[in-house]
Design an enzyme around this catalytic site. Structure first.
Site, mmCIF file in Angstrom:
data_model
loop_
_atom_site.group_PDB
_atom_site.id
_atom_site.type_symbol
_atom_site.label_atom_id
_atom_site.label_comp_id
_atom_site.label_asym_id
_atom_site.label_seq_id
_atom_site.Cartn_x
_atom_site.Cartn_y
_atom_site.Cartn_z
ATOM 1 N N GLY A 5 0.840 -1.209 0.000
ATOM 2 C CA GLY A 5 0.000 0.000 0.000
ATOM 3 C C GLY A 5 0.868 1.249 0.000
ATOM 4 N N ARG A 66 1.141 -5.172 -5.178
ATOM 5 C CA ARG A 66 1.319 -6.352 -4.324
ATOM 6 C C ARG A 66 1.460 -7.515 -5.291
ATOM 7 N NH1 ARG A 66 -2.977 -3.666 -0.961
ATOM 8 N NH2 ARG A 66 -1.917 -2.960 0.907
ATOM 9 N N ASP A 97 5.054 -4.991 5.948
ATOM 10 C CA ASP A 97 5.271 -6.425 6.205
ATOM 11 C C ASP A 97 5.529 -7.287 4.978
ATOM 12 O OD1 ASP A 97 5.048 -6.428 8.843
ATOM 13 O OD2 ASP A 97 3.033 -7.322 8.950
ATOM 14 N N THR A 120 4.196 2.730 5.573
ATOM 15 C CA THR A 120 2.785 2.315 5.594
ATOM 16 C C THR A 120 2.041 3.249 6.535
ATOM 17 O OG1 THR A 120 1.233 0.666 6.494
ATOM 18 C CG2 THR A 120 3.478 0.478 7.253
ATOM 19 N N ASP A 122 -0.275 2.442 8.401
ATOM 20 C CA ASP A 122 -0.800 1.703 9.555
ATOM 21 C C ASP A 122 0.072 1.760 10.815
ATOM 22 O OD1 ASP A 122 -2.904 1.001 7.977
ATOM 23 O OD2 ASP A 122 -2.218 -1.031 7.574
ATOM 24 N N ASP A 124 2.231 -0.273 11.797
ATOM 25 C CA ASP A 124 2.192 -1.574 12.471
ATOM 26 C C ASP A 124 3.480 -2.382 12.271
ATOM 27 O OD1 ASP A 124 1.815 -1.909 9.777
ATOM 28 O OD2 ASP A 124 0.250 -3.423 9.960
ATOM 29 N N ARG A 166 -6.359 -2.693 9.076
ATOM 30 C CA ARG A 166 -6.903 -4.050 9.002
ATOM 31 C C ARG A 166 -6.536 -4.834 10.252
ATOM 32 N NH1 ARG A 166 -5.280 -5.730 3.225
ATOM 33 N NH2 ARG A 166 -3.355 -4.990 4.135
HETATM 34 O O1 F6P Z 1 -1.675 -1.615 4.581
HETATM 35 C C1 F6P Z 1 -2.214 -0.342 4.471
HETATM 36 C C2 F6P Z 1 -3.698 -0.379 4.249
HETATM 37 O O2 F6P Z 1 -4.011 0.955 4.034
HETATM 38 C C3 F6P Z 1 -4.611 -0.997 5.295
HETATM 39 O O3 F6P Z 1 -4.883 -0.193 6.403
HETATM 40 C C4 F6P Z 1 -5.843 -1.301 4.506
HETATM 41 O O4 F6P Z 1 -6.595 -2.296 5.106
HETATM 42 C C5 F6P Z 1 -5.256 -1.750 3.210
HETATM 43 O O5 F6P Z 1 -4.022 -1.071 3.060
HETATM 44 C C6 F6P Z 1 -6.122 -1.515 2.008
HETATM 45 O O6 F6P Z 1 -5.477 -2.030 0.903
HETATM 46 P P1 F6P Z 1 -5.922 -1.912 -0.619
HETATM 47 O O7 F6P Z 1 -5.249 -0.719 -1.177
HETATM 48 O O8 F6P Z 1 -5.435 -3.146 -1.247
HETATM 49 O O9 F6P Z 1 -7.402 -1.752 -0.627
#
Ligand code: F6P
Length: 318
Positions: A5, A66, A97, A120, A122, A124, A166
């Protein structure tokens, strides 16, 4: 490369890596779309001037992805071949991660030196107090909730605001406290629905006519934010309930000064660690000092949330 992300400040990190390379007279190439571009050999030669005017830009000029193919042995073999062909002998991986897991496996199989930079929203990642993008995302969320508060109080409404996260409640908890939320629901703590109802009833009795509940995507109630709102509307009279899902706007926008400085420090450190012969590490920041963590530990370790903040939130919402 940037992978996973995207997060505001990734461009500042790219710029820092490129300019640190220029400073140390190293050639630098950018890899497009993370591991996808690595497999495809989608590279661009980057010098100091090519990264001008990006310190202030959200997203990532290298784009991100990804990659499923990189999870396969065949995909990684292709990626290694591309690196060999282009004469690339070290990698700086900006992401979370998934990005670091890819780097770890690649390092094990092909011994390509790599350093990870945590990017990120998050926050995390174990081994750093802050990830690039988190501070900007917090400010984006607080600004959005401030606006929601205006309309909530004008209509005496109860708002459920869903924020990203998430698996982690850093955004929900810190933005929730910053924006003065009534209740905050996070993945790390199951407070139960009864407690939520009780708290909202108490607020009503104490004279509040509108309220904001911040809900992390991955909260533990077992209900999504719309089901939660329905549940509360059914079981609590006197409030009109609305839901606002902030979504991907949290990942965009101009990076904050904090994120730009963090990205600049980590980018320079990543290049200098590689020059010093270090590999398989993530570079982060602990107590405002540069700190390195083995990539495996960064992936497997858990960055604990400050649960004391939940208590602060409770006291604030009296
Ligand atoms: O990992 C970062 C994040 O923003 C999460 O908080 C969220 O759940 C996810 O990416 C959403 O990902 P995508 O862009 O694949 O919808």
């Amino acid at each position: 490369m940037t992978s996973g992300g995207d997060a505001p400040g990734m461009n500042a990190a790219i710029r820092a890596v490129v300019r640190a390379c220029a400073y140390h007279q190293l050639d630098c190439v950018g890899i497009y779309r993370g591991y996808e571009g690595l497999i495809a050999g989608d590279f661009i030669s980057l010098d100091a001037r090519k990264v001008r005017n990006i310190v202030n830009r959200g997203g990532t000029i290298l784009q991100s992805a990804r990659s499923k193919e990189f999870m396969t042995k065949k995909g990684r073999a292709k990626a290694y071949e591309q690196l060999r062909k282009a004469g690339v002998d070290a990698l700086v991986l900006i992401g979370g991660d998934g990005t670091f897991t890819g780097g770890m496996v690649f390092h094990k199989e092909y011994q390509v030196p790599c350093i990870g930079i945590p990017g990120t929203i998050d926050n995390d990642i174990f081994g750093t107090n802050y990830t690039i993008g988190y501070d900007t995302a917090l400010n984006t969320v607080v600004a959005a909730i401030d606006k929601i508060r205006d309309t909530a109080s004008s209509h005496n409404r109860l708002f459920f605001v869903e924020v990203m996260g998430r698996d982690a409640g850093f955004i929900a908890l810190n933005a929730g406290v910053g924006a003065g939320a009534e209740e905050i629901l996070i993945p790390e703590e199951d407070l139960g629905l009864e407690r939520l109802l009780e708290s909202l009833k108490r607020s009503k009795r104490s004279g509040k006519s509108s309220s904001i509940v911040v809900v992390a995507e991955g909260d533990k109630t077992g209900k999504n934010v719309f089901e939660l709102a329905d549940y509360v509307e059914t079981n609590l009279s006197g409030y009109e309930v609305r839901v606002s899902v902030l979504g991907h706007m949290q990942r965009g926008g101009t990076p904050s000064c904090f994120d730009r400085v963090l990205a600049s420090r980590l980018g320079v450190s990543a290049v200098e660690l590689l020059l010093a012969g270090k590999t398989n590490l993530m570079v982060g920041i602990i107590n405002d000092q540069i700190h390195t963590t083995n990539l495996e530990k960064a992936v497997k370790g858990h960055h604990n949330i400050d649960k004391g903040l939940l208590r602060v939130s409770d006291i604030m919402s009296i």
